[in-house]
Design a protein around this motif. Structure first.
Motif, PDB file in Angstrom:
ATOM      1  N   LEU A 179      12.176 -14.283  -4.659  1.00 60.88           N
ATOM      2  CA  LEU A 179      12.441 -12.857  -4.833  1.00 60.88           C
ATOM      3  C   LEU A 179      11.188 -12.064  -5.181  1.00 60.88           C
ATOM      4  O   LEU A 179      10.988 -10.967  -4.655  1.00 60.88           O
ATOM      5  CB  LEU A 179      13.514 -12.652  -5.908  1.00 60.88           C
ATOM      6  N   GLU A 180      10.347 -12.603  -6.056  1.00 61.27           N
ATOM      7  CA  GLU A 180       9.181 -11.844  -6.496  1.00 61.27           C
ATOM      8  C   GLU A 180       8.271 -11.503  -5.314  1.00 61.27           C
ATOM      9  O   GLU A 180       7.829 -10.362  -5.159  1.00 61.27           O
ATOM     10  CB  GLU A 180       8.400 -12.634  -7.544  1.00 61.27           C
TER      11      GLU A 180
ATOM     12  N   GLN B 257       6.404  -7.535  -1.080  1.00 58.41           N
ATOM     13  CA  GLN B 257       6.179  -7.131   0.308  1.00 58.41           C
ATOM     14  C   GLN B 257       7.052  -5.939   0.697  1.00 58.41           C
ATOM     15  O   GLN B 257       6.604  -5.021   1.381  1.00 58.41           O
ATOM     16  CB  GLN B 257       6.440  -8.310   1.244  1.00 58.41           C
ATOM     17  N   VAL B 258       8.299  -5.951   0.244  1.00 57.44           N
ATOM     18  CA  VAL B 258       9.202  -4.837   0.530  1.00 57.44           C
ATOM     19  C   VAL B 258       8.676  -3.557  -0.112  1.00 57.44           C
ATOM     20  O   VAL B 258       8.700  -2.486   0.492  1.00 57.44           O
ATOM     21  CB  VAL B 258      10.633  -5.149   0.049  1.00 57.44           C
ATOM     22  N   ALA B 259       8.168  -3.661  -1.343  1.00 56.81           N
ATOM     23  CA  ALA B 259       7.635  -2.489  -2.039  1.00 56.81           C
ATOM     24  C   ALA B 259       6.438  -1.913  -1.290  1.00 56.81           C
ATOM     25  O   ALA B 259       6.303  -0.684  -1.177  1.00 56.81           O
ATOM     26  CB  ALA B 259       7.239  -2.865  -3.466  1.00 56.81           C
ATOM     27  N   GLU B 260       5.576  -2.792  -0.775  1.00 58.02           N
ATOM     28  CA  GLU B 260       4.409  -2.324  -0.022  1.00 58.02           C
ATOM     29  C   GLU B 260       4.847  -1.588   1.246  1.00 58.02           C
ATOM     30  O   GLU B 260       4.347  -0.502   1.554  1.00 58.02           O
ATOM     31  CB  GLU B 260       3.510  -3.505   0.343  1.00 58.02           C
TER      32      GLU B 260
ATOM     33  N   ALA C 298       7.293   5.623   2.932  1.00 54.16           N
ATOM     34  CA  ALA C 298       7.483   6.852   2.167  1.00 54.16           C
ATOM     35  C   ALA C 298       6.305   7.807   2.350  1.00 54.16           C
ATOM     36  O   ALA C 298       6.476   9.023   2.431  1.00 54.16           O
ATOM     37  CB  ALA C 298       7.676   6.524   0.688  1.00 54.16           C
ATOM     38  N   GLN C 299       5.095   7.255   2.411  1.00 48.39           N
ATOM     39  CA  GLN C 299       3.909   8.096   2.558  1.00 48.39           C
ATOM     40  C   GLN C 299       3.788   8.673   3.964  1.00 48.39           C
ATOM     41  O   GLN C 299       3.353   9.810   4.143  1.00 48.39           O
ATOM     42  CB  GLN C 299       2.646   7.286   2.229  1.00 48.39           C
TER      43      GLN C 299
END
Length: 201
Positions: free
Chosen positions: A93-94, A99-102, A108-109
């Motif tokens: 999960l970590e 990777q999902v956050a990146e 989003a940007q």
């Protein structure tokens, strides 16, 4: 072992069914979620049988692919959340979250960078479900996502239908001849992608 040719031949039989158009719609919808056979394998013979309806058939396939892509997006989002405890117990999960956050930050940007990536992906001979689920997990904004599905899948189905409309039986015969190689090549690409993202990146 022949896997893709029997599936292709099943799709050929569907293409000659009296209710072929609803079957094409159903195949296009479910392929965007889970089914392994691309709707083009049914679209091709249908256009060959009724060349004057090539635009209508391509539009049916596109419309239901986009609807299926929305379901795949939702499943990618919610199924990933439901699977989080299992992924955590496996110790994955970590890394996945990182990777999902990146990817989520990139989307989003610059949401339209995700659009162009998905447009390119829509033209590749890779099952659409991979990108629909991944987009749901990452949270690609819906407007660029839907637009990319329309453009990416649209250029595939309209190009195929148009080529078969012009080239006739030769184009469909080439697809029939090479479908097994194409299918296994796609599997090979997916395996290499998994190895790259899991062990190399």
């Amino acid at each position: 072992m022949k896997l893709f040719k029997p599936l292709y031949e099943r799709a050929l039989k569907w293409s000659m069914h009296p209710r072929a158009e609803p079957l094409l719609a159903g195949l296009s919808f479910i392929e965007a979620i889970i089914f392994p056979v691309m709707p083009e394998v049914m679209l091709g013979p249908m256009v060959l049988a009724r060349p004057q309806r090539w635009f209508r058939l391509a539009t049916i396939s596109l419309l239901f692919s986009v609807l299926g892509a929305l379901v795949g997006y939702a499943l990618g989002h919610y199924a990933f959340e439901l699977a989080r405890p299992l992924l955590e117990s496996l110790g994955w999960l970590e890394r996945i979250d990182r990777q999902v956050a990146e990817l989520r930050e990139i989307a989003a940007q610059s949401p339209w960078s995700a659009f162009w990536l998905l447009v390119l992906a829509g033209f590749l001979p890779i099952p659409l479900k991979i990108f629909t689920w991944a987009s749901g997990i990452v949270g690609v904004p819906l407007l660029p996502y839907i637009a990319s599905m329309i453009v990416g899948r649209g250029k595939r189905v309209y190009l195929l239908a148009g080529v078969i409309r012009l080239a006739g039986p030769r184009a469909e015969a080439a697809l029939h001849r090479w479908i097994e190689w194409i299918g296994w090549a796609i599997v090979g690409v997916l395996i290499l992608a998994i190895i790259y993202f899991k062990f190399i990146r």
